[in-house]
Write an enzyme that holds these catalytic residues in place. Structure first.
Site, PDB file in Angstrom:
ATOM      1  N   GLY A  62     -54.467 -37.789   0.961  1.00 35.80           N
ATOM      2  CA  GLY A  62     -54.313 -39.244   0.457  1.00 35.80           C
ATOM      3  C   GLY A  62     -54.500 -40.277   1.450  1.00 35.80           C
ATOM      4  O   GLY A  62     -53.477 -41.346   1.316  1.00 35.80           O
ATOM      5  N   VAL A  63     -55.429 -40.304   2.496  1.00 34.79           N
ATOM      6  CA  VAL A  63     -55.272 -41.404   3.448  1.00 34.79           C
ATOM      7  C   VAL A  63     -57.004 -41.524   3.795  1.00 34.79           C
ATOM      8  O   VAL A  63     -57.696 -40.747   3.560  1.00 34.79           O
ATOM      9  CB  VAL A  63     -54.788 -40.929   4.745  1.00 34.79           C
ATOM     10  CG1 VAL A  63     -53.225 -40.940   4.459  1.00 34.79           C
ATOM     11  CG2 VAL A  63     -55.329 -39.525   5.519  1.00 34.79           C
ATOM     12  N   ASP A 114     -71.293 -26.955  -0.908  1.00 28.51           N
ATOM     13  CA  ASP A 114     -72.619 -26.344  -1.179  1.00 28.51           C
ATOM     14  C   ASP A 114     -72.649 -25.032  -1.230  1.00 28.51           C
ATOM     15  O   ASP A 114     -73.546 -24.485  -0.731  1.00 28.51           O
ATOM     16  CB  ASP A 114     -73.490 -27.112  -0.060  1.00 28.51           C
ATOM     17  CG  ASP A 114     -75.276 -26.989  -0.486  1.00 28.51           C
ATOM     18  OD1 ASP A 114     -75.456 -26.981  -1.647  1.00 28.51           O
ATOM     19  OD2 ASP A 114     -75.891 -26.913   0.347  1.00 28.51           O
ATOM     20  N   GLY A 138     -86.657 -23.095   1.704  1.00 24.43           N
ATOM     21  CA  GLY A 138     -86.622 -21.827   1.014  1.00 24.43           C
ATOM     22  C   GLY A 138     -85.802 -20.819   1.680  1.00 24.43           C
ATOM     23  O   GLY A 138     -85.302 -19.974   1.342  1.00 24.43           O
ATOM     24  N   HIS A 172     -77.001 -26.465  -3.932  1.00 31.19           N
ATOM     25  CA  HIS A 172     -78.216 -27.256  -4.151  1.00 31.19           C
ATOM     26  C   HIS A 172     -79.367 -26.406  -4.609  1.00 31.19           C
ATOM     27  O   HIS A 172     -80.349 -27.083  -5.136  1.00 31.19           O
ATOM     28  CB  HIS A 172     -78.690 -28.002  -3.001  1.00 31.19           C
ATOM     29  CG  HIS A 172     -79.151 -27.461  -1.875  1.00 31.19           C
ATOM     30  ND1 HIS A 172     -78.317 -26.975  -0.645  1.00 31.19           N
ATOM     31  CD2 HIS A 172     -80.455 -27.228  -1.608  1.00 31.19           C
ATOM     32  CE1 HIS A 172     -79.380 -26.413   0.123  1.00 31.19           C
ATOM     33  NE2 HIS A 172     -80.455 -26.629  -0.293  1.00 31.19           N
ATOM     34  N   SER A 203     -82.608 -21.899   2.615  1.00 35.67           N
ATOM     35  CA  SER A 203     -81.373 -22.417   2.023  1.00 35.67           C
ATOM     36  C   SER A 203     -80.778 -21.398   1.190  1.00 35.67           C
ATOM     37  O   SER A 203     -81.460 -20.921   0.366  1.00 35.67           O
ATOM     38  CB  SER A 203     -81.531 -23.707   1.255  1.00 35.67           C
ATOM     39  OG  SER A 203     -82.124 -24.918   1.623  1.00 35.67           O
TER      40      SER A 203
END
Length: 470
Positions: free
Chosen positions: A272-273, A143, A214, A113, A216
């Site tokens: 796939g559940v 992220d 900042g 991000h 991050s």
């Protein structure tokens, strides 16, 4: 007590009082050497990011008056909709976040991000050099972003192992909160493997380290001076630090960065559940002694789970010998398995434990389901429900093979369980509901005053609830 003994006793008390603060101070960690060693490898990251019409997006939403003056934060909501106070087109780097160097030839880890949609990324080093960075790869689900700058013989951080972190352990963050380069804050690990809403593939490290805009993308260190996480998110009601900070474990970040470096994107395992939490009522209805595991609410068509024989109503208790205590424990475990590898899944099905081998698939992009309720003729059941056959259009819309739709909820067990009009009941007490007549038979055979599991599809989304007949 003699005078001499009294004097000795008093001296002991005086020394004890003097030594107590020293002992307390000695118990607290000294971060000075750690900061001195690690700071050179921590960088400030800023970007230029154009929006439609040439406007610039900034991390703090900076606004400008008619003459270019800054408007204080407290006044921004008064001026937001006035044309003369809208953001002015300009192109200048805005401090967004932090990062850290992991190789001497210029590879840098930060958050997705921080650099998302950036037209230009600038990295400011500890020696004040500013270099433009290229995005090697970026992964929104975790992220994590990997950058590269053109430089050699750079200082690097030492990398640790986040799975060795313990709750209560001291940790330290270095970053650029609000643009203040190389700010240092410290705290303890509050929790590990913390699941956050809409963040299924990261078992976050929770800390009480002061993290603000900042920070991050900056590193989280242990007392050995090793990076154990990437500071990523905060929980806040004010926009600032409130004692709840979350970091991406470095083990997860490095796995992602290796894939980004090798192929530019990340492949994740896919079971796939659709799963849900097992609460106390559901645990009782399934015959469990305590709430645990991930309850399969739906097996997706053409999925690895379906091919392996996993069923709706199975409760996954472990995955590759890792216990699944909460449903949120499962996605990170599955995601870290390479597509094509086989995993052992331990489930409890109708009270019996069994292990099923599943060949893990590759996680597809997005799966979106939507819904609309339906109306049809009525039938009354002992549960206080008026139900009807499932319309064909809903079978196609929601990919349902069978079930009955709730037309009306009257006073009774159904209302207490939270059923509502438009819910489709597809399974009751472990039996799949095929027809209306079969549903009435299952209801007639339900035990009194004991919770039973009911699988419903509500607005296209599957869900198990516990229902206790009168």
């Amino acid at each position: 007590m003699t005078l001499m003994k009294r004097i000795k006793f008093s001296l002991v008390l005086v020394f004890a009082c003097l030594l107590a603060p020293l002992a307390h101070a000695a118990a607290l960690p000294d971060f000075t050497e750690l900061v001195e060693e690690a700071s050179p490898a921590v960088v400030n990251i800023s970007t230029v990011q154009k929006q439609d019409g040439g406007r610039i997006s900034t991390p703090f939403g900076q606004f400008h008056g008619p003459n270019g003056e800054d408007i204080p934060e407290i006044f921004r909501h008064f001026f937001r909709d006035m044309p003369q106070f809208r953001e002015r087109p300009h192109k200048a780097p805005q401090s967004l976040g932090s990062g850290f160097i992991i190789s001497r030839d210029g590879f840098i880890l930060t958050n997705h991000h921080v650099i998302k949609d950036a037209d230009q990324i600038m990295v400011r080093l500890n020696d004040r050099r500013e270099l433009e960075a290229q995005v090697v790869g970026s992964d929104q689900r975790t992220d994590v972003a990997l950058l590269k700058i053109d430089a050699d013989n750079l200082p690097v951080v030492r990398l640790g192992q986040s799975d060795e972190l313990k709750v209560g352990e001291w940790v330290l963050a270095i970053g650029s909160p609000f643009g203040f380069d190389h700010s240092v804050t410290a705290g303890i690990v509050s929790a590990t493997e913390r699941a956050l809403a809409n963040e299924n593939y990261v078992p976050f490290i929770q800390t009480d380290v002061a993290i603000n805009p900042g920070n991050s993308g900056g590193p989280l260190f242990n007392l050995e001076g090793e990076v154990v996480g990437i500071n990523s998110q905060i929980y806040t009601r004010s926009g600032g630090f409130m004692g709840l900070s979350f970091a991406i474990p470095i083990d997860v970040a490095l796995e992602v960065s290796e894939q980004l470096k090798g192929q530019g994107f990340v492949e994740r395992g896919w079971l796939g559940v659709i799963i849900q939490e097992v609460n106390r009522d559901l645990a009782e209805s399934f015959g469990l002694r305590k709430p645990a595991g991930a309850l399969i609410a739906k097996v997706l068509p053409d999925s690895p789970a379906g091919a392996a024989g996993l069923q709706e109503g199975d409760i996954i208790l472990s995955f590759n010998d890792h216990a699944v205590t909460l449903s949120s424990d499962l996605p990170p475990l599955v995601g870290r398995v390479k597509p094509g590898e086989t995993a052992e899944v331990e489930v409890i099905r109708q009270g019996r434990r069994q292990t099923i081998d599943v060949t893990i698939g590759r996680l597809p992009d997005e799966n979106v389901q939507a819904a609309v309720p339906a109306e049809e003729p009525v039938e009354t059941s002992r549960l206080g429900l008026v139900v009807a056959p499932l319309p064909e259009e809903l079978q196609e819309k929601w990919n349902l093979r069978s079930g009955v739709i709730v037309e009306r909820v009257e006073e009774g067990a159904g209302a207490r369980a939270g059923l509502s009009r438009g819910d489709v009941i597809t399974m009751l007490n472990g039996e799949r509901v095929e027809t209306l007549e079969q549903f009435k038979r299952i209801v007639a055979d339900l035990p009194d005053k004991r919770s039973v599991p009911v699988r419903i599809v509500r607005r296209g989304s599957p869900l198990f609830i516990a229902l206790k007949p009168n």
